[in-house]
Design a protein around this motif. Sequence first.
Motif, PDB file in Angstrom:
ATOM      1  N   LEU A 315       3.757  12.197  -6.824  1.00 56.15           N
ATOM      2  CA  LEU A 315       4.434  10.904  -6.955  1.00 56.15           C
ATOM      3  C   LEU A 315       4.535  10.094  -5.669  1.00 56.15           C
ATOM      4  N   PRO A 316       4.559  10.707  -4.467  1.00 55.54           N
ATOM      5  CA  PRO A 316       4.581   9.865  -3.268  1.00 55.54           C
ATOM      6  C   PRO A 316       3.468   8.825  -3.232  1.00 55.54           C
ATOM      7  N   LEU A 317       2.319   9.124  -3.843  1.00 55.60           N
ATOM      8  CA  LEU A 317       1.233   8.131  -3.866  1.00 55.60           C
ATOM      9  C   LEU A 317       1.634   6.893  -4.658  1.00 55.60           C
ATOM     10  N   PHE A 318       2.400   7.088  -5.740  1.00 55.03           N
ATOM     11  CA  PHE A 318       2.854   5.921  -6.505  1.00 55.03           C
ATOM     12  C   PHE A 318       3.739   5.034  -5.638  1.00 55.03           C
ATOM     13  N   TRP A 319       4.686   5.647  -4.927  1.00 56.27           N
ATOM     14  CA  TRP A 319       5.593   4.847  -4.099  1.00 56.27           C
ATOM     15  C   TRP A 319       4.872   4.232  -2.912  1.00 56.27           C
ATOM     16  N   ALA A 320       3.811   4.887  -2.437  1.00 55.84           N
ATOM     17  CA  ALA A 320       3.022   4.294  -1.356  1.00 55.84           C
ATOM     18  C   ALA A 320       2.440   2.958  -1.791  1.00 55.84           C
ATOM     19  N   LEU A 321       2.003   2.875  -3.039  1.00 58.50           N
ATOM     20  CA  LEU A 321       1.472   1.617  -3.557  1.00 58.50           C
ATOM     21  C   LEU A 321       2.601   0.650  -3.906  1.00 58.50           C
ATOM     22  N   PHE A 322       3.600   1.178  -4.584  1.00 56.98           N
ATOM     23  CA  PHE A 322       4.663   0.321  -5.101  1.00 56.98           C
ATOM     24  C   PHE A 322       5.415  -0.404  -3.990  1.00 56.98           C
ATOM     25  N   ASP A 323       5.709   0.294  -2.900  1.00 61.06           N
ATOM     26  CA  ASP A 323       6.521  -0.296  -1.841  1.00 61.06           C
ATOM     27  C   ASP A 323       5.780  -1.351  -1.035  1.00 61.06           C
ATOM     28  N   ASN A 677       6.218   6.162   1.786  1.00 60.45           N
ATOM     29  CA  ASN A 677       6.177   5.205   2.891  1.00 60.45           C
ATOM     30  C   ASN A 677       5.518   5.799   4.130  1.00 60.45           C
ATOM     31  N   VAL A 678       5.624   7.112   4.296  1.00 59.61           N
ATOM     32  CA  VAL A 678       4.905   7.761   5.394  1.00 59.61           C
ATOM     33  C   VAL A 678       3.400   7.595   5.209  1.00 59.61           C
ATOM     34  N   ILE A 679       2.932   7.701   3.972  1.00 55.58           N
ATOM     35  CA  ILE A 679       1.500   7.531   3.686  1.00 55.58           C
ATOM     36  C   ILE A 679       1.043   6.126   4.068  1.00 55.58           C
ATOM     37  N   VAL A 680       1.852   5.121   3.738  1.00 54.21           N
ATOM     38  CA  VAL A 680       1.491   3.741   4.092  1.00 54.21           C
ATOM     39  C   VAL A 680       1.392   3.586   5.605  1.00 54.21           C
ATOM     40  N   ILE A 681       2.336   4.175   6.332  1.00 51.79           N
ATOM     41  CA  ILE A 681       2.319   4.096   7.794  1.00 51.79           C
ATOM     42  C   ILE A 681       1.028   4.696   8.342  1.00 51.79           C
ATOM     43  N   MET A 682       0.645   5.843   7.816  1.00 52.50           N
ATOM     44  CA  MET A 682      -0.564   6.513   8.299  1.00 52.50           C
ATOM     45  C   MET A 682      -1.804   5.654   8.056  1.00 52.50           C
ATOM     46  N   VAL A 683      -1.904   5.074   6.876  1.00 50.16           N
ATOM     47  CA  VAL A 683      -3.079   4.253   6.559  1.00 50.16           C
ATOM     48  C   VAL A 683      -3.075   2.962   7.373  1.00 50.16           C
ATOM     49  N   ALA A 684      -1.884   2.357   7.547  1.00 49.83           N
ATOM     50  CA  ALA A 684      -1.803   1.097   8.293  1.00 49.83           C
ATOM     51  C   ALA A 684      -2.239   1.263   9.741  1.00 49.83           C
ATOM     52  N   GLN A 685      -2.057   2.466  10.278  1.00 51.19           N
ATOM     53  CA  GLN A 685      -2.415   2.708  11.676  1.00 51.19           C
ATOM     54  C   GLN A 685      -3.844   3.210  11.849  1.00 51.19           C
ATOM     55  N   MET A 686      -4.560   3.336  10.728  1.00 54.05           N
ATOM     56  CA  MET A 686      -5.979   3.700  10.837  1.00 54.05           C
ATOM     57  C   MET A 686      -6.769   2.481  11.310  1.00 54.05           C
ATOM     58  N   LYS A 687      -7.478   2.629  12.382  1.00 53.79           N
ATOM     59  CA  LYS A 687      -8.217   1.501  12.947  1.00 53.79           C
ATOM     60  C   LYS A 687      -9.628   1.373  12.379  1.00 53.79           C
ATOM     61  N   SER A 688     -10.030   2.324  11.533  1.00 52.86           N
ATOM     62  CA  SER A 688     -11.395   2.313  11.014  1.00 52.86           C
ATOM     63  C   SER A 688     -11.560   1.363   9.831  1.00 52.86           C
ATOM     64  N   ILE A 689     -10.452   0.950   9.195  1.00 54.64           N
ATOM     65  CA  ILE A 689     -10.529   0.048   8.038  1.00 54.64           C
ATOM     66  C   ILE A 689     -10.375  -1.385   8.542  1.00 54.64           C
ATOM     67  N   LYS A 690     -11.454  -2.140   8.508  1.00 56.74           N
ATOM     68  CA  LYS A 690     -11.453  -3.478   9.087  1.00 56.74           C
ATOM     69  C   LYS A 690     -10.984  -4.551   8.108  1.00 56.74           C
ATOM     70  N   ARG A 691     -11.226  -4.342   6.812  1.00 57.66           N
ATOM     71  CA  ARG A 691     -10.883  -5.376   5.835  1.00 57.66           C
ATOM     72  C   ARG A 691      -9.718  -4.914   4.966  1.00 57.66           C
ATOM     73  N   GLN A 692      -8.805  -5.833   4.709  1.00 60.57           N
ATOM     74  CA  GLN A 692      -7.631  -5.494   3.916  1.00 60.57           C
ATOM     75  C   GLN A 692      -8.003  -5.106   2.492  1.00 60.57           C
ATOM     76  N   ALA A 693      -9.021  -5.749   1.930  1.00 61.31           N
ATOM     77  CA  ALA A 693      -9.444  -5.423   0.567  1.00 61.31           C
ATOM     78  C   ALA A 693      -9.913  -3.969   0.480  1.00 61.31           C
ATOM     79  N   HIS A 694     -10.576  -3.496   1.518  1.00 57.87           N
ATOM     80  CA  HIS A 694     -11.023  -2.099   1.524  1.00 57.87           C
ATOM     81  C   HIS A 694      -9.837  -1.143   1.592  1.00 57.87           C
TER      82      HIS A 694
END
Length: 739
Positions: A315-323, A677-694
Motif C-alpha cells: 500500500l505505500p505505493l498507493f500513497w506515494a502516488l496519491f500524495d 512519502n519516503v518513496i516520493v522523496i527517493m524518486v524526486a532526488q533521482m537525477k537520472s530522470i530528466k522529464r517529469q512525464a517519465h
Amino acid sequence: MNRTSSGVDEEVELSKLVVAENEDSALYHNSDVDKKKKNHKAKYPKHVFLIIGNEFCERFSYYGMRTVLVLYVRNFLGFGDDDATTLFHAFTMLAYFTPLMGGIISDSMWGKYKTIIILSIVYIAGHGFKTVAAIPYIPHRSAHITLSVIGLLLIAVGTGGIKPCVSSFGGDQFQSGQDVYRKQFFSLFYFTINAGALLAKIIMPIFRADLKCFPGEDGPLFEECYSVAFGLPGILMIIALVLLVFGSSKYTKTPPSGSIFLRFCKCIYSACKNRWNTKPAERNKAHWVDYADATSRMKRDTKYVLGVLVIFSPLPLFWALFDQQGSRWTLQALQMDRYWGSYLIKPEQMDTINPILIVTLIPLFEATLYPLLRHYKIPFTSIRKMGAGLILAGLSFIVTAMVQFEIDKTLTPLPSTDQFAVRIINTSPHIINFKSDHSIFDALILKPNEVSKTQTEFMETNEWKFLNLTYSIENKESSSQSISIAVKPSKITEVVISGEDADIWFQSDLLSKQPEDGSGIVGFVNSDRGKYYVKFDDDPGLTMQLEPMSRSRGIRLPVGSNYYFVYDIGETGNNTKEMLFKGEVDIKLSGIYSVVLISSKHEKKNIHSMEYENANQIEDVNHFRVSVAWMIPQYVLITVGEVFLSVTGLEFAYTQAPPNMKSVMTSFWLLTISLGNVIVIMVAQMKSIKRQAHEFLLFAGLIAIASIVFIYLGRRYTPVDEDEFEKDKIEDAEEDVQI
C-alpha cells in the motif's frame, strides 16, 4: 487524519476506527470513569461543540498551511521543483509518523486532553516560525530556510501528535446509553473535518496570490503573500486551543491506561529474542510469535495483526502516488491554462476536486454501484476493491503522464545551468550573412525584420564566455563587422542589429521566468537612436522610458488586448505631448513577449512596431496552452481509487483486527502513508530522470508491480474468525461481573 490531498476522507475514516475501538472496549471494560457516568437519560453534553469548533479550526489551520507549502518552498525559498517536492513530502512523512508518538504518550503518560493541549502549543509555535520565515524583510535566504524547517518540524509534531486523540476524546464525553447522541456527534464531527479542510483549500490560495500584504514594495519576495497564508492558519490554531481550554472543567477526562502498541512491540521483541536464544533443534513451535513472553490471547492477536500487515505491505505505493496531488500535480497545474471562463484557478485549488468528489462518490457508490453488483451476484470483496484502487491509481498516473507530454510540446525550451542560448534580430533593411567560430551560427542568413531561432548549446564549465560573430550585408563584403557576444549559463542573450547600414548592434538578456499570477510580460526593444516613453491605455500611471538601442524592463499586463502609446522625448529630455505611434499587444496566460520598435531612416515620426509572423509582437516564451480541465480525468481516477482502497482498507483493518488491537492497526495504517512519502522523496532526488512525464510513468510502473503483489497476497489471505472476538467480549464481561 490529515491527508495531503484529500486527507479529509482519511481523517474521517481513521476517526471512525478510533471511536469504534472505544465503543468495543466499553462493552466489556468497567473502568472507574464508566462507573461515574449517569444513565442514558442524561442531557446532551453541549461542551462537545467546543471540541467540534476545535476540530474545524485545526483542520483549517493544517490544510491552509499545507495547501500553499510546495509553492512557498519553490517561489519564496527559491528551491527547484524536485527539492520543493522533497521538502513537501518530508513534512508529510513526519506528520504521519508522529501520530504513533502521540498515541503512546496519550495512552501511557498524559491522557488525551493533556496531550492535545501541550502538542497544540507546539503546533502554534510551528505556525509562528513559519509566519516569521515568510516575512520578506528578514535578511539572508538561510534565515528563511532555517525558520521554515523549524516551523515545519513543530507543525508535524503537533498535528501528528494530536491526531489519535481528538476524535476519541470527543467520544469520551458521552455516557453509556447515549449511543444516538454519540453518532450524531460524530456525524457533525466528520462534516466539520470536511468543511474546515475544503474551505482552507479554496481560501488560502486566494490570500497567497491576490492579497498585497506589502503594498508599494517590489521584488520577487513581495509578489505573493505567504506571511498571511501562514499567519491566518496560526490564528485559527490559537482559536482552536482557546475553545478546547474553555470547556476544561466540563470534560470527562479518561486517565491513561497503558499503550497497547507498546505491549504489541514488547510481544514482537520477546518473540524474536526468545526464538533467537532457542537452539535450532529445539524450535518446535508452530509460529515464531509463540515464543513471546505474553498471554495466549496477546500472541493470537499479534498474529492476526501481522497477517493484515502482510496484505498492507504494497500500500505505500498507493500513497506515494496519491500524495503527489499536493506537490507534482500542483506544479503540473502551474504549467497549464487555468482560466475557466473569466475565473483564473489557482494551481493549489485544483486540489479541491478530490474532496468534492469524495463526498459525492461515497454515498453514490453505496446507493448505486454496490447494490447493482450484489444484484447481479458479482463478488466485489474488500480485497478486490483495494486491488481495484491500486490499479486505478496507476491509470491516473498514466493519464497524468499523457497530459504532461502534451504540456511539454507547448513549452519553450530554455537553457539549463550548463547551457546558453542566443537569438539575433535583424531590424536593418538588408539581408545579413553570418560567420562564426561556433558551428550553430556559421552560414546563418537573416532577412530584414527577421528573427533567428533561439539556438541552444551545452557549455562545458564556462568554456564559452564569448561568442565571436562576423556579419556583413549580402553582396557587400566591405560592410563586414566582427562582434563579440558575452554569453551566460542558463541565459538567453539577444542581439539586435540595426541601422541603415546594419552598423549598429547591441545585446541584452531575455526574460524567461514566466509569471504565475495570471498575467503576461512584455518588454520593448528600441532599435532606434531616439528616446521614447510608453504609456498603457488600461493603466495611465504605468509608463516606461526607452533608451536608445536598448531593451526595457519587463512589464506585467493582464491577459487580453492591451493598447500602448509611444511618445517622443525631446532633446531637452522633457516628455512632449506628441504621440508617435499607437500599438496593441495581445497577452496570453504566462506568455513573455517582445515588441520591437523600428523606424524608417531613423526618423522619429516613422516609429512603429516590427511585424513578425503576422503579428506585432514576438512570443519569447510560449504561453500556457493546455487547459487545466484535462487534469480532471486523473483526479476522477485516483479519487475512485481512494474510495475503493482507503475507505475499504480501513474497514478491512477494523474487521480483521482484534478489538484491543485497533489502535495498533491505525498506527500501522498511518505508517504506510508515511512510507509512501519516503518513496516520493527517493524518486524526486533521482537525477537520472530528466522529464517529469517519465517520472509519472515510473510511478505507474511501480504501482503496477505493487498491484500484482497485492493480488497474489490477497488470494492467499485467510480472513480471521470474527466470532472469536465476540467470545472474548463475553468472557471479559463475565469476568467484570464476577469482580
